[in-house]
Write an enzyme that holds these catalytic residues in place. Structure first.
Site, PDB file in Angstrom:
ATOM      1  N   GLY A 194      24.924  54.072  15.596  1.00 14.72           N
ATOM      2  CA  GLY A 194      24.554  55.307  16.298  1.00 14.72           C
ATOM      3  C   GLY A 194      23.622  55.021  17.452  1.00 14.72           C
ATOM      4  O   GLY A 194      22.818  54.078  17.420  1.00 14.72           O
TER       5      GLY A 194
ATOM      6  N   LYS B 273      25.643  41.581  18.350  1.00 15.79           N
ATOM      7  CA  LYS B 273      25.834  40.701  17.172  1.00 15.79           C
ATOM      8  C   LYS B 273      26.778  39.536  17.437  1.00 15.79           C
ATOM      9  O   LYS B 273      26.613  38.459  16.881  1.00 15.79           O
ATOM     10  CB  LYS B 273      26.313  41.504  15.963  1.00 15.79           C
ATOM     11  CG  LYS B 273      27.685  42.109  16.138  1.00 15.79           C
ATOM     12  CD  LYS B 273      27.875  43.384  15.389  1.00 15.79           C
ATOM     13  CE  LYS B 273      28.866  44.230  16.142  1.00 15.79           C
ATOM     14  NZ  LYS B 273      28.574  45.611  16.185  1.00 15.79           N
TER      15      LYS B 273
ATOM     16  N   ILE C  60      17.904  50.001  11.222  1.00 25.34           N
ATOM     17  CA  ILE C  60      17.127  49.521  10.054  1.00 25.34           C
ATOM     18  C   ILE C  60      16.350  48.260  10.429  1.00 25.34           C
ATOM     19  O   ILE C  60      16.939  47.302  10.920  1.00 25.34           O
ATOM     20  CB  ILE C  60      18.063  49.176   8.869  1.00 25.34           C
ATOM     21  CG1 ILE C  60      18.954  50.354   8.509  1.00 25.34           C
ATOM     22  CG2 ILE C  60      17.271  48.682   7.678  1.00 25.34           C
ATOM     23  CD1 ILE C  60      20.046  50.004   7.498  1.00 25.34           C
TER      24      ILE C  60
ATOM     25  N   GLU D 231      16.706  42.561  16.953  1.00 24.56           N
ATOM     26  CA  GLU D 231      16.585  43.431  15.780  1.00 24.56           C
ATOM     27  C   GLU D 231      17.815  44.330  15.576  1.00 24.56           C
ATOM     28  O   GLU D 231      18.255  44.573  14.457  1.00 24.56           O
ATOM     29  CB  GLU D 231      15.323  44.299  15.920  1.00 24.56           C
ATOM     30  CG  GLU D 231      15.052  45.234  14.765  1.00 24.56           C
ATOM     31  CD  GLU D 231      14.925  44.491  13.441  1.00 24.56           C
ATOM     32  OE1 GLU D 231      13.973  43.725  13.290  1.00 24.56           O
ATOM     33  OE2 GLU D 231      15.781  44.678  12.553  1.00 24.56           O
TER      34      GLU D 231
ATOM     35  N   GLY E 126      21.787  48.278  12.691  1.00 21.84           N
ATOM     36  CA  GLY E 126      21.447  49.350  13.642  1.00 21.84           C
ATOM     37  C   GLY E 126      19.949  49.608  13.681  1.00 21.84           C
ATOM     38  O   GLY E 126      19.162  48.735  14.050  1.00 21.84           O
TER      39      GLY E 126
ATOM     40  N   LYS F 276      27.472  39.987  11.087  1.00 22.44           N
ATOM     41  CA  LYS F 276      26.138  40.407  10.656  1.00 22.44           C
ATOM     42  C   LYS F 276      25.628  39.566   9.474  1.00 22.44           C
ATOM     43  O   LYS F 276      24.460  39.153   9.465  1.00 22.44           O
ATOM     44  CB  LYS F 276      26.169  41.891  10.296  1.00 22.44           C
ATOM     45  CG  LYS F 276      26.385  42.787  11.521  1.00 22.44           C
ATOM     46  CD  LYS F 276      26.701  44.206  11.129  1.00 22.44           C
ATOM     47  CE  LYS F 276      26.836  45.132  12.327  1.00 22.44           C
ATOM     48  NZ  LYS F 276      27.386  46.444  11.973  1.00 22.44           N
TER      49      LYS F 276
END
Ligand code: HSE
Length: 400
Positions: A296, A99, A130, A123, A128, A199
């Site tokens: 994660g 990021k 999503i 992406e 993360g 983000k």
């Protein structure tokens, strides 16, 4: 397709694991087998299967004509930027989870990718696992995006959830987050909102199709939120979350990262623990919500590999991403209207109520103080009023 992974940390090793465990589905979706030919890292990994393909020298990867795609999971801006740029200029696709890199150089790297008929995908840089970047670029294309509200940081959402559920103070909840491996030893980037700031800068840039510089975004962390604030939140039926927000209204763009009190009417009310949630409002679409594991190893690696699949299946085709590197001037926060909750000593309660329109007093049974919930007020006016209150104890914005 032979690929190289730059950085064998949590995400990089997760990418290797996803590619190994799901090699069949990846090959089916990508249209060909994907094989990791190199892993670049400064460290050695004795006993790890990656040992045989490990290199400490980026030039080895850069000079190997067989490599067609680079996964960048190093983090940090440099030397990630130099490596990614060199790869794109060679016509390789690059998939990055970084990021910091995307927030600063995303627009430029997309232009370089376009010039070399290849792709820079990212992406995993927001949310993360999503899917949020591709939906913004490729799905929500018939709308003007009016608002993005995101719980974009799992660590702070975990801390705030612990504070809400167990009545813990910030320091105690942070310690739990560190013990569980969610928060880092130096938690500054998460708890001060810097991570969420990068983000929302990326999401706002994609929504506005111009560069939103993260340095221009007003950013407030969660370190000042207390257990007492949660007593009032509970009394009012509110949750406290930290949002990255971008509002595109009447030709103006506002962006900020700040804790918010939200009611049950807010679609992000039930996003708890380490989960992330992002609500996007389009002028035709209305609200859509994205929810899932925002951090994660495997969820984030899954998002990176989804980019790999996209890049391999679209090899030799540049997928257009509208993101002009020209910086967008954000509107001054002073003019933005927000509602506030704040706490004052009993002695200033009456004065505080008179300062704000439609203000109501909230009594949560805390000795010597009251809470005040205001109607919408310009940030500039709220700031001036707060400066006049010597017993001000907390100040959190409120969204319905
Ligand atoms: N520290 C970040 C978080 C990791 O807690 O959400 C994902 O960017």
């Amino acid at each position: 397709m032979k690929i190289a992974i730059l950085g064998y940390g949590t995400i990089g090793s997760g990418v290797a694991e996803v590619l190994k465990n799901n090699s069949d589905v990846v090959a089916m979706n990508a249209g060909e087998k994907v094989e990791v030919k190199y892993v670049l890292d400064l460290r050695d990994f004795p006993g790890d299967p990656v040992e045989n393909i490990l290199t400490h020298d980026y030039e080895e990867i850069q000079n190997d004509e067989e490599v067609g795609l680079i996964v960048e999971t190093m983090g940090g801006v440099h030397p990630a930027y130099e490596f990614v740029k060199a790869a794109l200029e060679k016509g390789r696709s690059v998939c990055s989870s970084n990021k910091e890199l995307v927030a600063v150089y995303g627009a430029e790297l997309i232009q370089i990718a376009k010039a070399h008929n290849t792709n820079f995908f990212f992406e995993a840089s927001v949310g993360g696992g999503i899917p949020i970047i591709r939906p913004l670029i490729q799905c929500i294309t018939a709308d003007k995006i009016e608002r993005i509200n995101g719980i974009l940081n799992g660590t702070t959402n975990f801390i705030l959830t612990k504070m809400a559920e167990d009545g813990e103070d910030f320091d105690v909840a942070l310690k739990t987050a560190q013990d569980l491996g969610y928060a880092e030893k130096d938690p500054t980037a998460d708890v001060e909102g810097y991570d969420a700031c990068r983000k929302i800068a990326i999401l706002a840039s994609l929504a506005c199709k111009k560069q939103v510089n993260y340095e221009d975004i007003y950013t407030e962390g969660i370190t000042k939120i207390t257990a007492t604030d949660f007593l009032y939140a509970k009394k009012m039926g509110f949750a406290i979350k930290i949002f990255g927000t971008a509002v595109m209204k009447d030709g103006k763009v506002y962006a900020m990262v700040a804790p918010q009190m939200i009611s049950t009417a807010n679609s992000l009310f039930s996003v708890n623990g380490v989960f992330n949630g992002i609500s996007v409002t389009g002028n035709m679409l209305g609200d859509v919500m994205f929810y899932g594991a925002g951090a994660g190893k495997l969820p984030t690696a899954s998002a990176v590999v989804s980019d790999v699949v996209e890049a391999v299946s679209k090899k030799n085709t540049h997928v257009s991403v509208a993101w002009d590197p020209t910086p967008l001037t954000l509107s001054s926060m002073d003019e933005m209207e927000n509602r506030f909750f704040f706490r004052v000593g009993d002695e200033e309660k009456d004065q505080a109520v008179k300062m704000f329109e439609s203000a109501e007093v909230i009594d949560a049974g805390v000795t010597g103080e009251k809470g005040i919930l205001t109607g919408p007020v310009k940030e500039k006016d709220a700031k001036e009023n707060f400066e006049k209150l010597s017993s001000l104890r907390g100040r959190i914005r409120v969204q319905d």
